[in-house]
Design a protein around this motif. Structure first.
Motif, PDB file in Angstrom:
ATOM      1  N   SER A  70      36.587 128.908  -8.805  1.00 44.66           N
ATOM      2  CA  SER A  70      35.197 128.590  -9.148  1.00 44.66           C
ATOM      3  C   SER A  70      34.501 127.883  -7.987  1.00 44.66           C
ATOM      4  N   PRO A  71      33.384 128.428  -7.491  1.00 43.76           N
ATOM      5  CA  PRO A  71      32.648 127.748  -6.423  1.00 43.76           C
ATOM      6  C   PRO A  71      32.184 126.345  -6.823  1.00 43.76           C
ATOM      7  N   ASP A  72      31.808 126.171  -8.091  1.00 42.42           N
ATOM      8  CA  ASP A  72      31.353 124.859  -8.535  1.00 42.42           C
ATOM      9  C   ASP A  72      32.476 123.834  -8.473  1.00 42.42           C
ATOM     10  N   VAL A  73      33.680 124.227  -8.851  1.00 43.62           N
ATOM     11  CA  VAL A  73      34.814 123.307  -8.787  1.00 43.62           C
ATOM     12  C   VAL A  73      35.114 122.951  -7.333  1.00 43.62           C
ATOM     13  N   ARG A  74      35.078 123.931  -6.452  1.00 40.82           N
ATOM     14  CA  ARG A  74      35.346 123.656  -5.028  1.00 40.82           C
ATOM     15  C   ARG A  74      34.304 122.703  -4.452  1.00 40.82           C
ATOM     16  N   ARG A  75      33.045 122.930  -4.790  1.00 38.02           N
ATOM     17  CA  ARG A  75      31.983 122.044  -4.296  1.00 38.02           C
ATOM     18  C   ARG A  75      32.170 120.628  -4.831  1.00 38.02           C
ATOM     19  N   HIS A  76      32.524 120.535  -6.108  1.00 39.11           N
ATOM     20  CA  HIS A  76      32.725 119.225  -6.717  1.00 39.11           C
ATOM     21  C   HIS A  76      33.904 118.506  -6.066  1.00 39.11           C
ATOM     22  N   ALA A  77      34.987 119.241  -5.807  1.00 46.70           N
ATOM     23  CA  ALA A  77      36.155 118.645  -5.144  1.00 46.70           C
ATOM     24  C   ALA A  77      35.782 118.124  -3.760  1.00 46.70           C
ATOM     25  N   LEU A  78      35.059 118.936  -2.993  1.00 46.65           N
ATOM     26  CA  LEU A  78      34.678 118.503  -1.654  1.00 46.65           C
ATOM     27  C   LEU A  78      33.721 117.323  -1.711  1.00 46.65           C
ATOM     28  N   PHE A  79      32.802 117.339  -2.669  1.00 40.37           N
ATOM     29  CA  PHE A  79      31.882 116.216  -2.831  1.00 40.37           C
ATOM     30  C   PHE A  79      32.647 114.914  -3.061  1.00 40.37           C
ATOM     31  N   ARG A  80      33.668 114.966  -3.918  1.00 35.66           N
ATOM     32  CA  ARG A  80      34.486 113.776  -4.180  1.00 35.66           C
ATOM     33  C   ARG A  80      35.200 113.317  -2.905  1.00 35.66           C
ATOM     34  N   LEU A  81      35.775 114.274  -2.178  1.00 34.93           N
ATOM     35  CA  LEU A  81      36.521 113.932  -0.970  1.00 34.93           C
ATOM     36  C   LEU A  81      35.607 113.352   0.111  1.00 34.93           C
ATOM     37  N   LEU A  82      34.419 113.902   0.245  1.00 37.79           N
ATOM     38  CA  LEU A  82      33.472 113.361   1.230  1.00 37.79           C
ATOM     39  C   LEU A  82      33.064 111.940   0.859  1.00 37.79           C
ATOM     40  N   GLY A  83      32.924 111.672  -0.430  1.00 38.10           N
ATOM     41  CA  GLY A  83      32.630 110.313  -0.870  1.00 38.10           C
ATOM     42  C   GLY A  83      33.748 109.359  -0.482  1.00 38.10           C
ATOM     43  N   ALA A  84      34.994 109.795  -0.644  1.00 36.22           N
ATOM     44  CA  ALA A  84      36.131 108.965  -0.254  1.00 36.22           C
ATOM     45  C   ALA A  84      36.135 108.719   1.248  1.00 36.22           C
ATOM     46  N   ALA A  85      35.765 109.741   2.026  1.00 36.18           N
ATOM     47  CA  ALA A  85      35.701 109.581   3.471  1.00 36.18           C
ATOM     48  C   ALA A  85      34.633 108.565   3.875  1.00 36.18           C
ATOM     49  N   ARG A  86      33.510 108.564   3.162  1.00 35.29           N
ATOM     50  CA  ARG A  86      32.451 107.594   3.463  1.00 35.29           C
ATOM     51  C   ARG A  86      32.886 106.178   3.108  1.00 35.29           C
ATOM     52  N   LEU A  87      33.600 106.054   1.990  1.00 32.22           N
ATOM     53  CA  LEU A  87      34.143 104.747   1.622  1.00 32.22           C
ATOM     54  C   LEU A  87      35.126 104.275   2.695  1.00 32.22           C
ATOM     55  N   ALA A  88      36.015 105.160   3.123  1.00 33.37           N
ATOM     56  CA  ALA A  88      36.981 104.803   4.163  1.00 33.37           C
ATOM     57  C   ALA A  88      36.280 104.390   5.442  1.00 33.37           C
TER      58      ALA A  88
END
Length: 257
Positions: A70-88
């Protein structure tokens, strides 16, 4: 998280500080840079430091992966990971990536590999732009279809246009038949984090584990500058589990240093 300290953050860091730990790797599910100040305040109040940001809950709790059909699931996963990268980045620590890269389905393997590679490239660039660095964890094929060994992970890292390193986990190395001490000896300089657990059980470390002195020697001789994470089952009592592992680590270290 089954392999993490089970307690509210303030209580967890207080107990870990009392045992002698220096810092924590924080596993995040859905958060970003705005959480940095509160997280820092909570951890430093106990005299500890945040040493890294993990992303395991993105997949483990919410089943979001970079290879989902699902493209929506992939986008959501990447969105979460990018948020973690910004926190880091706000914290000035690395961000790690494990099973969120996902598993392949028959007939979709080539496309899923491409999805994952593009997403991880974007994640590595985001981390670098924010003052962080991506650490990629080789994991067993029971968890993911991508990058099972240090060699496979490093080959991909070399293709990235942003700096990245490794997370090595004794459990996953064992599962893939990779000699743990040899892997550390060969890759200590590019390893930002070593995750430890007892062999076979993946439980807390035990005094007298013959691998620990050899691992410490390999880390020292290889120029390791990262952190050690106790990533193992909690046996129903996180404080006791953390104490057991701390005792095993300090006992092994005392014989060498």
């Amino acid at each position: 998280m089954p392999l993490g300290f089970t307690a509210p953050p303030a209580e967890a860091v207080r107990r870990l500080a009392e045992l002698g730990y220096d810092g924590v790797e924080v596993q995040v599910r859905e958060t970003g840079a705005p959480a940095a100040e509160e997280l820092t305040r909570t951890v430093e109040a106990a005299g500890l430091k945040v040493l890294g940001i993990g992303t395991g809950p993105v997949c483990a709790q919410d089943r979001l992966t970079l290879t989902d059909p699902s493209p929506d699931v992939r986008r959501h996963a990447l969105f979460r990971l990018l948020g973690a990268a910004r926190l880091a980045g706000e914290l000035g620590v690395p961000v790690t990536l494990g099973q969120t890269r996902g598993t392949f389905l028959p007939g979709l393997e080539d496309m899923q590999r491409l999805w994952a590679e593009r997403a991880v490239q974007q994640l590595a660039e985001e981390a670098a732009d924010r003052g962080s660095r991506l650490l990629l964890e080789p994991q067993s094929r029971a968890n993911t279809s991508l990058w099972h060994t240090p060699g496979e992970a490093l080959a991909f890292i070399d293709s990235l246009d942003a700096p990245a390193g490794l997370v090595l986990d004794t459990h996953h190395l064992d599962a893939e038949g990779v000699d743990v001490v040899r892997a550390i000896t060969e890759h200590a300089a590019v390893t930002g984090c070593l995750q430890l657990a007892s062999p076979s059980t993946r439980g807390p470390l035990t005094i007298g584990d013959p691998r620990l002195p050899a691992l410490f020697n390999a880390l020292r001789e290889g120029g390791f500058t990262g952190w050690l994470t106790l990533e193992h089952t909690q046996d129903g009592d996180s404080t006791k589990a953390a104490a057991r592992s701390w005792t095993a680590l300090t006992d092994a270290a005392s014989a060498l240093f």
